[in-house]
Design an enzyme around this catalytic site. Structure first.
Site, short mmCIF file in Angstrom:
data_model
loop_
_atom_site.label_atom_id
_atom_site.label_comp_id
_atom_site.label_asym_id
_atom_site.label_seq_id
_atom_site.Cartn_x
_atom_site.Cartn_y
_atom_site.Cartn_z
N HIS A 129 0.81 -1.23 0.00
CA HIS A 129 0.00 0.00 0.00
C HIS A 129 0.84 1.28 0.00
O HIS A 129 0.30 2.38 -0.18
CB HIS A 129 -0.93 0.05 1.22
CG HIS A 129 -2.00 -1.00 1.20
ND1 HIS A 129 -2.86 -1.17 0.14
CD2 HIS A 129 -2.32 -1.97 2.10
CE1 HIS A 129 -3.68 -2.18 0.39
NE2 HIS A 129 -3.37 -2.69 1.57
N ASP B 205 -2.71 -10.63 -2.61
CA ASP B 205 -3.30 -10.06 -1.39
C ASP B 205 -4.73 -9.61 -1.71
O ASP B 205 -5.03 -9.23 -2.84
CB ASP B 205 -2.45 -8.87 -0.94
CG ASP B 205 -2.85 -8.35 0.43
OD1 ASP B 205 -2.18 -8.73 1.42
OD2 ASP B 205 -3.83 -7.58 0.52
N HIS C 198 -6.25 -7.00 -0.87
CA HIS C 198 -6.40 -5.55 -1.04
C HIS C 198 -5.69 -5.06 -2.31
O HIS C 198 -4.64 -5.59 -2.67
CB HIS C 198 -5.82 -4.82 0.17
CG HIS C 198 -6.48 -5.18 1.46
ND1 HIS C 198 -5.95 -6.09 2.34
CD2 HIS C 198 -7.65 -4.76 1.99
CE1 HIS C 198 -6.76 -6.21 3.39
NE2 HIS C 198 -7.80 -5.42 3.20
N ASP D 91 -4.73 -12.76 3.14
CA ASP D 91 -5.93 -12.25 3.81
C ASP D 91 -7.21 -12.44 3.01
O ASP D 91 -8.29 -12.04 3.46
CB ASP D 91 -5.75 -10.76 4.19
CG ASP D 91 -5.05 -9.94 3.12
OD1 ASP D 91 -4.81 -10.45 2.02
OD2 ASP D 91 -4.75 -8.76 3.41
#
Ligand code: ZN
Length: 308
Positions: free
Chosen positions: A126, A163, A165, A244
């Site tokens: 991120h 991931d 996200h 995740d």
């Protein structure tokens, strides 16, 4: 050739405070599982070096690096954003996390290893050129990819990100760089709530509905990632390995299983064997339910080691 396992004790000391999901227990759970399974004795252990300012500056602005240093508390905690908590021990951990990926690239290019897993925190994908967010300070995988391009003169690298996200940081840094292919899938709409990027020859960024399960995820990998990776012929495939999207991980709604993480690793290993001389550098991103995280990292590592 061996698989390197690159980590550092300083990554455990990064303290995110009470009730934060991104904790040192994540690395401990992984290590315990690998010891119990016997895999821990079969990998080549490497202590992550600290990344240098020059290596960070390839993907982050001087202002970003200065802001993080200025925000670092003498004691207790401070926040770079609502989710990104830092403590006095954070900077050494972040330097090791990014340095691990640099070391993996150096070992890989020298021919000493075939692939590597960087078991590090804080995570990185991120972190944008100018901004820390979502538990991430430095974009570890981007630092490694830039090192491969700038220090070793590689011409093409790929980053595969599973991931849950969106990899807003990695996209921010590399979306316009024709030397870097980004393949990702992620829950959408969802954190980090950054705009979707336009897909191109080198950006394969595929949103998934919150209800997505194995079939939808595997279809993205099979129909979008694999053809792009075969076409692009990266000299190294980097993996932003976040776990995740697992159904046991309440960080997200997508419901993948252990078998899906094993499968996607196998797909990446196969395409790396064909297109990238087998070279893979995998870097831990998310994964917050400790049991499923530890199990899936074991499966991931087994596939990298060819011991699946
Ligand atoms: Zn994540």
């Amino acid at each position: 050739m061996p698989t390197a396992y690159i980590s550092h004790a300083e990554c455990l000391a990064h303290d995110t405070g009470p009730d934060h999901p991104e904790t040192a227990s994540r690395l401990s759970a992984i290590e315990d599982r690998l010891i119990a399974s016997g895999l821990f004795d079969l990998v080549r252990h490497v202590d992550a070096p600290a990344v240098t300012e020059e290596q960070l500056r390839r993907v982050h602005s001087a202002r970003h690096l200065k802001t993080i240093r200025a925000m670092l508390p003498q004691q207790g905690y401070s926040r770079l954003d609502p989710d990104t908590v830092i403590s006095p021990e954070t900077l050494p951990a972040a330097r090791r996390a990014a340095g691990a990926v640099v070391a993996a690239v150096d070992l890989l290019v020298s021919g000493a290893i075939n692939n590597a897993f960087c078991c590090v925190r804080p995570p990185g994908h991120h972190a944008e050129r100018e901004r820390a967010m979502g538990f991430c300070l430095y974009n570890n995988i981007a630092v490694g990819a830039a090192h491969a391009l700038e220090a070793h003169g590689l011409e093409r690298v790929a980053i595969a990100d599973f991931d849950v996200h969106q990899a807003n940081g990695t996209e921010d840094i590399f979306k316009d760089d024709p030397r870097v292919l980004i393949c990702s899938s992620f829950q959408h709409p969802f954190f980090p709530f950054t705009p979707l990027v336009e897909n191109s020859e080198t950006v394969i960024s595929i949103p998934l509905d919150a209800s997505a399960r194995s079939d939808e995820f595997r279809a993205v990998v099979r129909d979008h990632w694999m053809p792009a990776l075969e076409r692009f012929k990266p000299q190294i495939i980097f993996v932003s390995a976040g776990f995740d999207a697992h159904r046991d991980d309440d960080m997200s709604s997508i419901s993948l299983t252990d078998a899906d993480f094993r499968w996607v690793t196998d797909q990446i290993v196969k395409v790396a064997d064909i297109s990238a001389h087998g070279r893979i550098v995998s870097v831990l991103e998310g994964g917050y339910e400790l049991h499923s995280l530890a199990r899936c990292v074991e499966l991931h590592l087994r596939m990298l080691m060819g011991a699946g």
